[in-house]
Scaffold this motif. Structure first.
Motif, mmCIF file in Angstrom:
data_model
loop_
_atom_site.group_PDB
_atom_site.id
_atom_site.type_symbol
_atom_site.label_atom_id
_atom_site.label_comp_id
_atom_site.label_asym_id
_atom_site.label_seq_id
_atom_site.Cartn_x
_atom_site.Cartn_y
_atom_site.Cartn_z
ATOM 1 N N ASP A 20 0.884 -1.161 0.000
ATOM 2 C CA ASP A 20 0.000 0.000 0.000
ATOM 3 C C ASP A 20 0.925 1.214 0.000
ATOM 4 O OD1 ASP A 20 -1.946 1.908 0.229
ATOM 5 O OD2 ASP A 20 -2.625 1.321 2.221
ATOM 6 N N LEU A 23 -2.865 0.183 -3.714
ATOM 7 C CA LEU A 23 -2.140 -1.061 -3.909
ATOM 8 C C LEU A 23 -1.191 -0.934 -5.093
ATOM 9 C CD1 LEU A 23 -1.870 -4.052 -3.014
ATOM 10 C CD2 LEU A 23 -3.564 -4.592 -4.777
ATOM 11 N N ASP A 52 -8.583 0.580 1.928
ATOM 12 C CA ASP A 52 -7.309 0.201 2.531
ATOM 13 C C ASP A 52 -6.962 -1.174 1.984
ATOM 14 O OD1 ASP A 52 -5.082 -0.253 3.979
ATOM 15 O OD2 ASP A 52 -5.966 0.113 5.952
ATOM 16 N N HIS A 105 3.648 -1.883 3.681
ATOM 17 C CA HIS A 105 3.362 -0.489 3.357
ATOM 18 C C HIS A 105 4.636 0.216 2.938
ATOM 19 C CE1 HIS A 105 -0.308 -1.487 5.510
ATOM 20 N NE2 HIS A 105 -0.842 -0.373 5.051
#
Length: 426
Positions: free
Chosen positions: A84, A97, A256, A418
């Motif tokens: 992410d 993404l 998310d 992330h």
């Protein structure tokens, strides 16, 4: 956790003994480069490890009491990065993404902080004339399960891997909306709420600004998607379209794509050059979201070119680190022409390119690129001025599945977590 991870990767990279071996022998480890990928607006790229070096008395094949060890050489290295991603200093770009699948021929590093080890920093210097960056290769279909938006199948598409979720053709119409958005209505399309946070790639328009790949920010119906396209103009045309997952950050993204505790499984259906064939990974717990510390936030968009060490992470004042197995940094330079390009564009190098990757397992979420690696940037800049540096700071879950024994000992590094991108324009 860090020890278990390092042990897993070391065993995967080890030099297997033949069936008739019954003595001690040497070992080999691999530590090389995962290739480079140019990215445009919102793109990203991550680092991998590969290459090979062998150690043991007498070289890559060593004998012990009553036996011998045969050490085949790794031919390729692989990196599958599932992030992410957001962009430092550009909140308007949102997050989203980003899937990078990089399979490249192995190259030895020009600098290795801790030879043969997973941790530490490695660097490569490429010259477009004598030693160009390694080309991306097709190694079959990559499957990804466990993401919030559902499973993905990623395929090589000429210049790199993409992850399409639907594709088709039909009569299309474009209706410009407010705040730089546009409604794309395509007969026969099957848009769904899961497509929010993905990209719509469209061709066939007479107006060049109506075709391209655009972030999907809403879905009005199965045939109408709302995308970000500030240059959109009203038009009807026969379109071909593809919905792409993992294509990068999306403005005002309400999705998310990787949440804390997500467990991702990655597999391969071998194809293409057939240099990789590994079993599905065990579930990889994603690295959680983080906030860079104050000094790192500034450095991500102002990488020094004076050869001084560079410290990045989330463990210093102003930062916040949540659970992750590893902290990684990937730094890529280019001396390509960026005039008139997006501030996030990374054109191919004109002459020189430097890649630096660093890994810290466990720890406090901070790592330092030593002066020896940073001086490679300084030297390249003197030869051919660097026009842009892309720096990725990542917090990851990690796996390193090895090839089947019948193939070269190529290892694929899988990263899930992330990432934060910073762009420096010297």
């Amino acid at each position: 956790m860090a020890l278990a991870l390092a042990t897993t990767l070391a065993v995967a990279a080890g030099c297997p003994m033949s069936d008739d071996d019954d003595g001690a022998g040497g070992s080999s480890t691999s530590a090389g480069h995962g290739g480079s990928s140019a990215s445009g607006e919102g793109g990203s790229s991550s680092a991998g490890e590969g290459g090979s070096s062998s150690s043991g008395e007498g070289g890559s094949s060593s004998s012990g009491e009553g036996g011998s060890v045969r050490c085949p050489v790794a031919t390729h290295n692989g990196i599958i990065s599932i992030q992410d991603v957001s962009i430092q200093g550009a909140p308007q770009a949102g997050h989203g993404l980003t899937v990078q699948v990089l399979f490249t021929p192995s190259r030895p590093p020009a600098y290795e902080q801790v030879p043969g080890e997973i941790e530490g920093c490695k660097a490569w210097v490429y010259d477009t004339q004598d030693n160009p960056p390694p080309a991306l290769t097709d190694q079959g279909v990559i499957t990804i399960a466990g993401l919030e938006g559902g499973p993905l199948a990623c395929r090589f598409a000429g210049s790199g891997y993409v992850c399409p979720t639907s594709t088709g053709a039909g009569q299309a119409s474009v209706a410009p909306g407010q705040t730089g958005t546009a409604a794309y209505t395509i007969e026969g399309a099957t848009f769904s709420a899961a497509d929010v946070g993905r990209y719509l790639r469209v061709t066939g328009a007479a107006n060049a600004k109506n075709q391209g790949a655009f972030p999907i920010v809403a879905v009005e119906s199965s045939t109408t998607a709302i995308v970000v396209n500030q240059g959109a103009a009203e038009e009807a045309f026969a379109a071909e379209y593809t919905v792409l997952a993992g294509a990068g950050p999306v403005p005002n993204n309400p999705v998310d794509p990787i949440e804390g505790g997500d467990e991702v499984v990655v597999g391969i259906s071998p194809g293409g050059e057939m240099a990789f064939d590994f079993p599905d990974s065990a579930p990889i717990v994603a690295g959680e979201a983080f906030t860079p510390d104050t000094a790192s936030a500034a450095a991500l968009v102002a990488v020094p070119l004076d050869g001084s060490p560079l410290t990045l992470g989330c463990g210093g004042p102003g930062g916040s680190c949540r659970p992750a197995q590893a902290t990684l940094v990937r730094l890529t330079s280019t001396d390509g022409d960026v005039e008139g390009a997006s501030p996030f564009a990374m054109p191919p190098p004109a002459r020189k390119q430097v890649e630096i990757q660093c890994v810290a397992l466990g720890g406090d979420g901070t790592l330092t690129i030593p002066a020896e690696a940073m001086k490679l940037l300084q030297e390249a800049h003197k030869v051919s001025p660097i026009s842009r540096i892309r720096t990725a700071l990542m917090r990851e879950g990690w796996a390193g599945p090895a090839n089947a024994p019948s193939l070269p000992p190529n290892i694929t590094t899988i990263l899930v977590g992330h990432g934060l991108l910073g762009f420096t324009s010297p």
